[in-house]
Design a protein around this motif. Sequence first.
Motif, PDB file in Angstrom:
ATOM      1  N   VAL A  87       0.846  -1.199   0.000  1.00  0.00           N
ATOM      2  CA  VAL A  87       0.000   0.000   0.000  1.00  0.00           C
ATOM      3  C   VAL A  87       0.880   1.246   0.000  1.00  0.00           C
ATOM      4  O   VAL A  87       0.625   2.213  -0.717  1.00  0.00           O
ATOM      5  N   ALA A  88       1.937   1.235   0.791  1.00  0.00           N
ATOM      6  CA  ALA A  88       2.830   2.391   0.875  1.00  0.00           C
ATOM      7  C   ALA A  88       3.559   2.633  -0.441  1.00  0.00           C
ATOM      8  O   ALA A  88       3.883   3.772  -0.773  1.00  0.00           O
ATOM      9  N   ALA A  89       3.803   1.578  -1.226  1.00  0.00           N
ATOM     10  CA  ALA A  89       4.514   1.716  -2.497  1.00  0.00           C
ATOM     11  C   ALA A  89       3.620   2.291  -3.595  1.00  0.00           C
ATOM     12  O   ALA A  89       4.116   2.788  -4.602  1.00  0.00           O
ATOM     13  N   SER A  90       2.317   2.255  -3.418  1.00  0.00           N
ATOM     14  CA  SER A  90       1.392   2.761  -4.429  1.00  0.00           C
ATOM     15  C   SER A  90       1.201   4.266  -4.258  1.00  0.00           C
ATOM     16  O   SER A  90       0.899   4.736  -3.158  1.00  0.00           O
ATOM     17  N   PRO A  91       1.337   5.035  -5.332  1.00  0.00           N
ATOM     18  CA  PRO A  91       1.124   6.478  -5.213  1.00  0.00           C
ATOM     19  C   PRO A  91      -0.349   6.848  -5.042  1.00  0.00           C
ATOM     20  O   PRO A  91      -0.667   7.982  -4.726  1.00  0.00           O
ATOM     21  N   PHE A  92      -1.253   5.897  -5.244  1.00  0.00           N
ATOM     22  CA  PHE A  92      -2.688   6.180  -5.182  1.00  0.00           C
ATOM     23  C   PHE A  92      -3.327   5.758  -3.872  1.00  0.00           C
ATOM     24  O   PHE A  92      -4.396   6.236  -3.528  1.00  0.00           O
ATOM     25  N   ALA A  93      -2.718   4.828  -3.155  1.00  0.00           N
ATOM     26  CA  ALA A  93      -3.334   4.283  -1.948  1.00  0.00           C
ATOM     27  C   ALA A  93      -2.977   5.134  -0.731  1.00  0.00           C
ATOM     28  O   ALA A  93      -1.936   5.774  -0.682  1.00  0.00           O
ATOM     29  N   ALA A  94      -3.859   5.107   0.252  1.00  0.00           N
ATOM     30  CA  ALA A  94      -3.629   5.827   1.506  1.00  0.00           C
ATOM     31  C   ALA A  94      -3.638   4.820   2.647  1.00  0.00           C
ATOM     32  O   ALA A  94      -4.579   4.042   2.784  1.00  0.00           O
ATOM     33  N   LEU A  95      -2.602   4.827   3.470  1.00  0.00           N
ATOM     34  CA  LEU A  95      -2.510   3.874   4.573  1.00  0.00           C
ATOM     35  C   LEU A  95      -3.660   4.012   5.563  1.00  0.00           C
ATOM     36  O   LEU A  95      -4.075   3.039   6.174  1.00  0.00           O
ATOM     37  N   ARG A  96      -4.200   5.203   5.717  1.00  0.00           N
ATOM     38  CA  ARG A  96      -5.295   5.361   6.681  1.00  0.00           C
ATOM     39  C   ARG A  96      -6.579   4.671   6.231  1.00  0.00           C
ATOM     40  O   ARG A  96      -7.481   4.466   7.024  1.00  0.00           O
ATOM     41  N   HIS A  97      -6.676   4.314   4.951  1.00  0.00           N
ATOM     42  CA  HIS A  97      -7.856   3.610   4.454  1.00  0.00           C
ATOM     43  C   HIS A  97      -7.593   2.117   4.266  1.00  0.00           C
ATOM     44  O   HIS A  97      -8.448   1.406   3.769  1.00  0.00           O
ATOM     45  N   ALA A  98      -6.406   1.648   4.625  1.00  0.00           N
ATOM     46  CA  ALA A  98      -6.049   0.244   4.466  1.00  0.00           C
ATOM     47  C   ALA A  98      -6.036  -0.448   5.820  1.00  0.00           C
ATOM     48  O   ALA A  98      -5.940   0.199   6.859  1.00  0.00           O
ATOM     49  N   GLY A  99      -6.133  -1.758   5.794  1.00  0.00           N
ATOM     50  CA  GLY A  99      -6.032  -2.532   7.023  1.00  0.00           C
ATOM     51  C   GLY A  99      -7.363  -3.098   7.473  1.00  0.00           C
ATOM     52  O   GLY A  99      -8.400  -2.900   6.845  1.00  0.00           O
ATOM     53  N   ASP A 100      -7.317  -3.825   8.558  1.00  0.00           N
ATOM     54  CA  ASP A 100      -8.501  -4.477   9.102  1.00  0.00           C
ATOM     55  C   ASP A 100      -9.375  -3.462   9.839  1.00  0.00           C
ATOM     56  O   ASP A 100      -8.882  -2.473  10.381  1.00  0.00           O
ATOM     57  N   ARG A 101     -10.682  -3.740   9.847  1.00  0.00           N
ATOM     58  CA  ARG A 101     -11.638  -2.846  10.488  1.00  0.00           C
ATOM     59  C   ARG A 101     -12.687  -3.633  11.243  1.00  0.00           C
ATOM     60  O   ARG A 101     -13.061  -4.742  10.843  1.00  0.00           O
ATOM     61  N   LEU A 102     -13.190  -3.047  12.293  1.00  0.00           N
ATOM     62  CA  LEU A 102     -14.313  -3.579  13.039  1.00  0.00           C
ATOM     63  C   LEU A 102     -15.443  -2.570  12.918  1.00  0.00           C
ATOM     64  O   LEU A 102     -15.256  -1.380  13.208  1.00  0.00           O
ATOM     65  N   ALA A 103     -16.596  -3.032  12.482  1.00  0.00           N
ATOM     66  CA  ALA A 103     -17.735  -2.132  12.287  1.00  0.00           C
ATOM     67  C   ALA A 103     -18.941  -2.673  13.081  1.00  0.00           C
ATOM     68  O   ALA A 103     -19.168  -3.872  13.119  1.00  0.00           O
ATOM     69  N   ALA A 104     -19.674  -1.758  13.672  1.00  0.00           N
ATOM     70  CA  ALA A 104     -20.900  -2.101  14.385  1.00  0.00           C
ATOM     71  C   ALA A 104     -22.035  -1.271  13.800  1.00  0.00           C
ATOM     72  O   ALA A 104     -21.854  -0.090  13.475  1.00  0.00           O
ATOM     73  N   ARG A 105     -23.193  -1.902  13.652  1.00  0.00           N
ATOM     74  CA  ARG A 105     -24.355  -1.207  13.106  1.00  0.00           C
ATOM     75  C   ARG A 105     -25.607  -1.589  13.897  1.00  0.00           C
ATOM     76  O   ARG A 105     -25.708  -2.700  14.406  1.00  0.00           O
ATOM     77  N   ALA A 106     -26.518  -0.673  13.929  1.00  0.00           N
ATOM     78  CA  ALA A 106     -27.835  -0.929  14.488  1.00  0.00           C
ATOM     79  C   ALA A 106     -28.858  -0.406  13.489  1.00  0.00           C
ATOM     80  O   ALA A 106     -28.668   0.662  12.900  1.00  0.00           O
ATOM     81  N   ALA A 107     -29.893  -1.182  13.263  1.00  0.00           N
ATOM     82  CA  ALA A 107     -30.924  -0.783  12.305  1.00  0.00           C
ATOM     83  C   ALA A 107     -32.301  -1.079  12.898  1.00  0.00           C
ATOM     84  O   ALA A 107     -32.470  -2.003  13.702  1.00  0.00           O
ATOM     85  N   ILE A 108     -33.234  -0.284  12.494  1.00  0.00           N
ATOM     86  CA  ILE A 108     -34.621  -0.507  12.896  1.00  0.00           C
ATOM     87  C   ILE A 108     -35.460  -0.599  11.637  1.00  0.00           C
ATOM     88  O   ILE A 108     -35.271   0.166  10.684  1.00  0.00           O
ATOM     89  N   SER A 109     -36.335  -1.580  11.602  1.00  0.00           N
ATOM     90  CA  SER A 109     -37.210  -1.718  10.431  1.00  0.00           C
ATOM     91  C   SER A 109     -38.663  -1.542  10.886  1.00  0.00           C
ATOM     92  O   SER A 109     -39.043  -1.948  11.984  1.00  0.00           O
ATOM     93  N   PHE A 110     -39.395  -0.882  10.050  1.00  0.00           N
ATOM     94  CA  PHE A 110     -40.806  -0.641  10.369  1.00  0.00           C
ATOM     95  C   PHE A 110     -41.636  -0.700   9.125  1.00  0.00           C
ATOM     96  O   PHE A 110     -41.194  -0.762   8.041  1.00  0.00           O
TER      97      PHE A 110
END
Length: 66
Positions: free
Chosen positions: A43-66
Amino acid sequence: PVRAARLRPAGRYADWSLGAQYVAGPLTFTLEYTGTDIDDAAVAASPFAALRHAGDRLAARAAISF
């Protein structure tokens, strides 16, 4: 090759995710862990990629349906 490096900084790669959902009536809670096998050096070798957008992520979501 330059345009391809923007989308695939390491050439071939795999994305993955593992998640769980819990539904309680109209509420849905989701927890998801996502990542890629692209290493930080590629990622660091690519002129287009940004390290802050690379790597593993944990996401949490809550949704309500009606």
